[in-house]
Design an enzyme around this catalytic site. Structure first.
Site: not given
Ligand code: MIG
Length: 813
Positions: A405, A408, A485
């Site tokens: 995650d 980017e 998201d």
């Molecule tokens: O929003 O790790 O897209 O799937 O649950 C904060 C927490 C960071 C973004 C991800 C999302 C995940 C969340 N992360």
């Protein structure tokens, strides 16, 4: 762009001379500029412009295959006073001597790519290339994109960003894939264009200047690959021959995955697993989001909430659940106390600060969940190795897959303002002198490469499963992708179809969106409709955000739970078909989930159709994406179609029908001419039993024929790479044009011993089998009472068999 005065613009000008060498045809133009066409295959041409005469390297992060690996195909050159033309056998490449403009034509003389202004470059490093838009050309792909299916008239740039709560007008998203398909429905015309440039790039598809498209980059090379089709399947094959294909995932990764931000303790995890199993809701994976870590420090466990991860994962394995854990690239900046930080400091792996405030902090920092963080420089090989090694505490505990995650990368200034590193920051191998401007887009790609290497090293016999939020062209080589998201709204449910279609058409076959929506709360109806669609996503995972209501399928009461069960069961029954599609995608680059125009490129009615999709060649889904809908229109392309649920034939295609859509029904259709391999309902893929009967649901076309090429292997490991696989061609045909006499033939190739001992042939509702015989043994076979099922026992070694059927077509209500 700034005015021409401050930022002089240059173009190629006239051809002074040209020469051909191997696959290259090189033009010397005005000044030092050169244009080079490299014919990789007769339908695949690389086009480059070097303002200073020096061409980019033969391979790149996105395209690891060097030009030389293609072997020079022959092409013929002809000249006139005005043009120099190369014929590849498939394409005609015509360069105007006066301008160095390139026009590409197909065999019939149809113009495919036609320079308008052609290539330009500016003093400040920006480059661009413009071409004409022919009438009736439409554009697809472009990576991860919101909005509708057809991108004619849109403009986009490519720079991965954390785009929570995106909407239809959002530009940059998590993935940056500078590739598109140009299709002219009904005109047998199509090509793909991959802009091989990792700087911030963009496409303007007739938005700024109707009738023209252009692509641009903030820096780097003018370098694109022209990929002739004409069919979308051929374009995808060509594009993925360059950027690579998904590797065949383990079978378990095709199962349903359950996630939440977060299941915060062992006890919560156990409870969710108990609920799934006691309610017979099929699932394979439970996903741990950031709260399993100690204070969000990557590669740690919170020992209070997860005191014994190995034991927990062992218990879950007994229940048939695998565990996938999230990993964030930001490493907490914590001198002294955090071994991962300390080790990284020692190994000097983090992105350096070109102007450090003081000696104690030589690295750039940004704020993420653990507080101030530093970031590995994944473009360096030794950093990838180091990062891979850090996974050991997760892998030793038995974690099955990794979810990358925030890559980017998403980072913030103090106070959670979005932040990015200065574009001039030096990153990557110092010998290459790369900057953040060039390598930002490759951050996730290189991170996932490190993850995959780590999984392969620790478990050489296991196929890696990795999920990534960000990526660049080629991400499919390392990871599955979800669309970040999204929001629990009907609009986001609807938008998931064109998003996944375009992502699929960008080489990412293994993709999905958060089922139920991430941000906000789905009600039971929205959740039900999302589950109906989501069980057909290649990557099928339910997820929900911190602070939202729970989103598991059993939360919304018995009616929703019952419908969700039926659709989760559908996914598991479809696994033999789905797995075959995954194998095909890994071999040819074909998407798994696709827009209808992929399968029916000649039907102009499909150019914009965004709210239906195909799963492979056989299944057409027309999901419901609005509340209270009792009916929806469904467009069926040409041919014979059947309702999946009733196996009844429908009126001939190329027209709309109005399908009833009570809450428990997502319209699903099967294309005549296919044999759909179906398995039994499973609670998880660990129950896969090759000896269980395989149902072959036969859906004849107008000539009474149907076929499929069915793929099997062990579902794990790499023996299939050594031939331990089995492809079985099942063919159903009428004998002697006699509508009452049919044969079903099975013919297997490959070394995988399936142990399969039974097939069940299943006929549509308008057929009745009167007699069935296994031809080789002259043995009559058991026919079910309703005349629609025939059980075919086969011996283990049997690689071919034939069944003769006497049947009648009946009228049905
Ligand atoms: O929003 O790790 O897209 O799937 O649950 C904060 C927490 C960071 C973004 C991800 C999302 C995940 C969340 N992360």
């Amino acid at each position: 762009m700034t005015s021409e005065e401050e930022n002089a613009l240059y173009r190629l000008g006239a051809v002074r001379k040209w020469q051909s060498e191997g696959p290259h045809l090189t033009f010397e133009c005005d000044g030092t500029a050169r244009l080079r066409l490299t014919v990789l295959t007769p339908g695949l041409v690389r086009v480059r412009v070097a303002p200073n005469g020096v061409f980019p390297p033969s391979s790149s992060w996105a395209v690891p295959v060097a030009d030389e690996t293609f072997g020079p195909p022959p092409f013929q050159i002809t000249e006139t006073d005005h043009t120099v033309t190369a014929q590849t056998g498939v394409l005609t490449l015509k360069v105007q001597r006066a301008t160095s403009h390139l026009t590409i034509l197909d065999r019939t003389g149809q113009i495919l790519g036609d320079d308008a202004e052609g290539a330009t470059w500016a003093e400040n490093g920006q480059v661009s290339w413009s071409k004409r838009i022919p009438t009736n050309e439409h554009y697809y792909g472009f990576g991860e994109r919101t909005g509708l299916l057809d991108k004619l008239g849109r403009h986009y740039s490519n720079w991965p960003v954390d785009k929570a709560s995106h909407g239809p007008a959002t530009n940059e998203m998590y993935q940056a894939i500078p590739f598109f398909l140009a299709l002219r429905p009904g005109e047998n015309s199509g090509y793909g264009l991959f802009f091989n440039n990792s700087y911030r790039t963009g496409f303007d598809m007739g938005y700024s200047k109707p009738g023209h498209y252009f692509f641009w980059a903030a820096g780097g090379f003018l370098d694109y690959y022209f990929i002739y089709g004409p069919t979308p399947a051929q374009i995808m094959e060509g594009y993925t021959s360059l950027t690579g294909r998904m590797k065949l995932p383990p079978r378990w990764a095709l199962g349903y995955q359950q996630c939440r931000y977060s299941y915060t303790s062992e006890e919560q995890v156990r409870e969710v697993v108990r609920e799934f199993r006691s309610r017979n809701l099929p699932a394979d994976v439970i996903v741990l989001d950031i709260d399993y870590m100690q204070g969000y420090r990557v590669f740690t466990w919170d020992k209070t909430q997860f005191p014994d991860p190995a034991r927990l994962i062992g218990e879950l394995a007994e229940e048939g659940f695998k565990v996938v854990t999230i990993v964030d690239p930001g490493v907490k900046y914590e001198p002294g106390d955090y071994p991962v930080y300390e080790a990284g400091l020692k190994a000097d792996v983090f992105i350096r600060n070109p102007q450090p405030e003081d000696d104690t902090k030589p690295y750039l920092t940004g704020w993420v969940w653990p507080g101030e963080c530093v970031f590995p420089d994944f473009a360096r090989a030794e950093v990838r190795q180091w990062w891979g090694d850090q996974h050991n505490p997760l892998l030793e505990a038995g974690v099955a897959g990794i979810w990358n995650d925030m890559n980017e990368p998403a980072l913030f200034a103090e106070g959670w303002k979005p932040l990015d590193f200065p574009l001039g920051t030096l990153v990557g191998d110092p010998a290459e002198g790369g900057t953040w401007a060039e390598l930002h887009n490759l951050y996730a790609l290189t991170e996932n490469q490190a993850t995959e290497a780590a999984l392969r090293a620790v478990r050489p016999q296991a196929r890696p499963f990795i999920l990534s939020r960000a990526g660049f062209a080629g991400i499919q080589r390392w990871a599955a992708v979800w669309t970040g998201d999204n929001i629990s709204t009907w609009e986001h449910l609807e938008m998931s179809i064109p998003m996944l279609c375009n992502l699929s058409l960008s080489g990412v076959a293994f993709c999905g969106t958060d089922i139920g929506g991430f941000i906000g709360n789905a009600d039971g109806e929205l959740f039900t409709r999302w589950m109906q669609m989501g069980v057909l996503y290649p990557f099928s995972r339910g997820h929900s955000a911190q602070g939202s209501e729970r989103h598991e399928p059993y939360i919304f009461g018995p009616e929703v739970e019952g419908i969700c069960r039926r659709y989760l069961e559908l996914r598991y029954r479809l696994l033999p078909y789905l797995y075959t599609l995954f194998e095909e995608a890994s071999r040819t680059g074909s998407p798994i989930l696709r827009p209808l125009l992929f399968n029916f490129p000649d039907d102009p009615a499909l150019t914009q159709l965004h709210d239906q999709f195909m799963l492979g060649e056989a299944l057409l889904a027309a999901p419901v994406y609005a509340p209270g809908r009792q009916y929806r229109y469904v467009y069926l392309p040409a041919g014979v179609w059947y309702d999946f649920w009733t196996a009844k034939p429908l009126p001939a295609g190329q027209q709309h029908l109005l399908a009833p859509t009570p809450l428990d029904t997502m319209p699903l259709y099967v294309r005549g001419g296919t044999i759909l391999p179906l398995g039994p309902v499973l609670q998880h893929t660990g129950q896969h039993d090759p000896a269980a009967p395989l149902t072959l649901a036969i859906f004849p076309d107008a000539n009474g024929q149907a076929s499929t090429l069915f793929y099997e292997d062990a579902g794990e490991g790499f023996a299939y790479e050594r031939g331990e696989l089995r492809r079985t061609a099942f063919d159903c045909l009428q004998v002697d044009n006699n509508p009452a006499l049919w044969w079903v033939l099975a013919n297997s190739k490959g070394e995988y011993a399936t142990g399969r001992t039974r097939f069940v042939l299943k006929f549509p509702a308008d057929y009745r089998v009167e007699e069935a015989t296994l031809i080789s043994e002259k043995r009559s076979l058991e026919v079910s009472e309703d005349g629609r099922e025939v059980t075919v026992p086969v011996s283990d070694e049997m690689k071919a068999c034939a069944v003769e059927l006497k049947l009648v077509k009946t009228a049905i209500a």
